[in-house]
Design an enzyme around this catalytic site. Sequence first.
Site, short mmCIF file in Angstrom:
data_model
loop_
_atom_site.label_atom_id
_atom_site.label_comp_id
_atom_site.label_asym_id
_atom_site.label_seq_id
_atom_site.Cartn_x
_atom_site.Cartn_y
_atom_site.Cartn_z
N ARG A 91 -23.28 4.43 16.22
CA ARG A 91 -23.75 5.82 16.24
C ARG A 91 -24.39 6.19 17.57
O ARG A 91 -24.06 7.22 18.17
CB ARG A 91 -24.74 6.07 15.10
CG ARG A 91 -24.11 6.04 13.73
CD ARG A 91 -25.13 6.04 12.62
NE ARG A 91 -25.67 4.69 12.45
CZ ARG A 91 -26.43 4.29 11.44
NH1 ARG A 91 -26.77 5.17 10.51
NH2 ARG A 91 -26.85 3.06 11.36
N HIS A 122 -30.92 5.47 19.80
CA HIS A 122 -30.78 4.29 18.95
C HIS A 122 -30.20 4.65 17.59
O HIS A 122 -30.16 5.80 17.18
CB HIS A 122 -32.14 3.59 18.76
CG HIS A 122 -33.05 4.31 17.81
ND1 HIS A 122 -33.05 4.07 16.45
CD2 HIS A 122 -33.98 5.27 18.03
CE1 HIS A 122 -33.95 4.84 15.87
NE2 HIS A 122 -34.52 5.59 16.81
N CYS A 123 -29.74 3.61 16.93
CA CYS A 123 -29.36 3.67 15.52
C CYS A 123 -29.91 2.39 14.91
O CYS A 123 -30.97 1.93 15.35
CB CYS A 123 -27.85 3.86 15.35
SG CYS A 123 -26.81 2.71 16.26
#
Length: 188
Positions: free
Chosen positions: A138, A131-132
């Site tokens: 990202r 995740h980002c």
Amino acid sequence: MPRGLSCLASPEVRAGRYETPSASELHRLMWTKKGSSNHLDEVYPRIYIGDMYAAKDKRTLQCHHISHVLNAAHGKFNVNTGPSFYRDTSITYHGVEAFDMPSFDLSPFFYPAANFMKNALSSPTGKVFVHCAMGLSRSSTLVLAYLMIHEHMTLAGAIKAVSANRNISPNEGFLEQLRNLDKKLNCY
């Protein structure tokens, strides 16, 4: 990884016909898919991409049997989780302090992040959540790099696989870094 093995990725690569697509062609691949934009989506067997809301929802992660979390927005000024945030779970954590700016060089993190994911998936029950903040740039960049490095996909193949299940949008700088990785891995 020996260079020759990466050439087993696809018939186009083996036949010497593969060329890394232009950024505009890659954008077209991402934009023509009907992926979702949930807080958490499985984008490849046992690999999930999501946002900060899913990252902070330990109950949801446990319900999905997530064993590993790769935070592509680690740090005080990003999504401030870490090993201590997950201490009351059995989740293994890895953080990458990256910023979603075209000028940020994410490429030094490609191999360490890919190796973390490969290690997570080496267990038959391992599942990794990457995740980002939004789960678009990202995180998807690191998942695409993993698929290229350890699943021997071309960049175009990796984008097709991921974007079939989730809307992704690596920023222009990250896309160029992935194009460079694609050229390096595919023997030219």
